[in-house]
Design an enzyme around this catalytic site. Structure first.
Site, PDB file in Angstrom:
ATOM      1  N   ARG A 163     109.258 -19.904  46.621  1.00 45.15           N
ATOM      2  CA  ARG A 163     107.876 -19.874  47.094  1.00 45.15           C
ATOM      3  C   ARG A 163     107.166 -18.567  46.752  1.00 45.15           C
ATOM      4  O   ARG A 163     106.328 -18.095  47.512  1.00 45.15           O
ATOM      5  CB  ARG A 163     107.803 -20.144  48.602  1.00 45.15           C
ATOM      6  N   SER A 237     103.538 -26.613  55.652  1.00 44.50           N
ATOM      7  CA  SER A 237     104.619 -25.765  56.152  1.00 44.50           C
ATOM      8  C   SER A 237     104.134 -24.317  56.295  1.00 44.50           C
ATOM      9  O   SER A 237     103.717 -23.708  55.307  1.00 44.50           O
ATOM     10  CB  SER A 237     105.818 -25.814  55.203  1.00 44.50           C
ATOM     11  N   GLU A 333     104.740 -18.588  54.990  1.00 43.46           N
ATOM     12  CA  GLU A 333     104.425 -18.993  53.629  1.00 43.46           C
ATOM     13  C   GLU A 333     102.925 -18.901  53.396  1.00 43.46           C
ATOM     14  O   GLU A 333     102.449 -18.731  52.278  1.00 43.46           O
ATOM     15  CB  GLU A 333     104.921 -20.422  53.403  1.00 43.46           C
TER      16      GLU A 333
END
Length: 337
Positions: A163, A237, A333
């Site tokens: 990520r 998320s 994130e």
């Protein structure tokens, strides 16, 4: 290209949070982008906005927001086995995936229904159901903010990680991605082993496997777990799945026998952040206008009139409780602004 003042960003972020930008420009060509950069003052704060699906706005933005609306998808090269597809950074990611499926270009079907734009995909190295952008990435073009110069980046130069990419680390805030080239397969290599894809395909009674069938299965799974931002404000998320040393994982497993883990290279284990958050007691909790989604503890939500600062505080409370219970730090994130 139009310079606007004091613009609401509520419609431009999937959390649906109210915040204002002091200045706002939507650019549809690279020349407009270059002109906008020249208009900026040297000390002016800059925010590049794509689909707004990976930001948490906690306050008004005093600088200038440049909204990326570069559009276009084209086949630029092909050989016997592959096609090279160039997509402009302002294209919607999921619409791009559907376009690839319609043209029998394989490789991105497992990434169906991920929110955001093409430009954000390599920046985040988005991934789902056993596939990441780095698996289908060829190159990208970006404009250096200070000089306005074009530069091409290879996969190696992007330094893809979990990520993340070089655009979130050493080159953060220095470039604006304008287009991405993907190397896709003419003959699909089906990936159905991750998560509930195969089970869902069986439930759908799929007789002949195809990239569309996999896409349909992924869409069905995601829709069953994740709220639609058009109905409930969220950014998908919120936290990354943490990675810990194998020896630490074994110690945790002795204390928490049901803790799941996915072994990686170099004696590392990835732990699902959703499991950690649920075990810490947060799943489905609501606090006025905000909360943790009832079906997926990784998703923080705005039920209508929530404040970004309150969601930020909730995120940090969740982090603290997970760290206290498991000794594991979970990292957002989402970009908190």
């Amino acid at each position: 290209m139009k310079l606007e003042q004091n613009v609401s960003l509520k419609a431009f972020n999937t959390f649906g949070l109210e915040a204002k930008a002091a200045q706002f420009i939507a650019f549809t060509t690279v020349n407009e982008l270059l002109a906008a950069l020249k208009m900026m003052e040297s000390d002016q704060e800059l925010m590049i906005l794509g689909g707004g699906s990976n930001i948490l706005l906690t306050k008004d933005f005093d600088g200038i927001v440049l909204k990326n609306e570069l559009k276009g998808i084209e086949l630029i090269n092909e050989d016997r086995n592959h096609v090279w597809i160039k997509a402009m950074a302002g294209e919607n990611w999921h619409q791009f995936v559907l376009h690839c499926i319609e043209n029998d270009w394989a490789g991105v079907e497992n990434l169906s229904l991920i929110p955001g734009t093409i430009g954000a995909a390599p920046m985040q190295n988005i991934g789902a159901y056993g596939v990441e952008i780095k698996d289908v990435f060829d190159s990208l073009e970006a404009v250096e903010i200070t000089s306005g110069k074009y530069q091409e980046f290879t996969a190696e130069e992007c330094e893809f990680g979990y990520r993340e990419s070089v655009f979130k680390t050493s080159l953060k805030g220095q470039y604006i991605i304008t287009s991405v080239v993907f190397k896709l397969d003419k003959t699909p290599k089906f990936n159905t082993t991750y998560g509930a894809i195969q089970t869902t395909l069986d439930e759908m009674k799929v007789k002949e496997l195809s990239i569309k069938a996999i896409s349909d299965a992924v869409i069905k799974i995601r829709q069953s777990k994740l709220p639609d931002p058009a109905e409930i404000g969220n950014s998908g998320s919120f936290f990354k799945n943490p990675t810990i040393d194998n020896i630490d994982y074994e110690g945790l497993k002795a204390e928490f026998p049901s803790i799941p883990g996915y072994k990686l290279l170099e004696q590392k284990v990835k732990i699902p952040a959703a499991w950690l958050i649920e075990q810490a007691g947060w799943k489905g909790k609501t606090f006025g206008e905000i909360g943790v989604h009832k079906n997926h503890p990784l998703v923080l939500v705005n039920y209508g009139n929530g404040k970004g600062e309150d969601i930020k505080s909730l995120a940090f409370e969740i982090r603290a409780s997970v760290a206290a219970k498991f000794g594991i730090e979970i990292i957002p994130e989402v970009n908190i602004i």
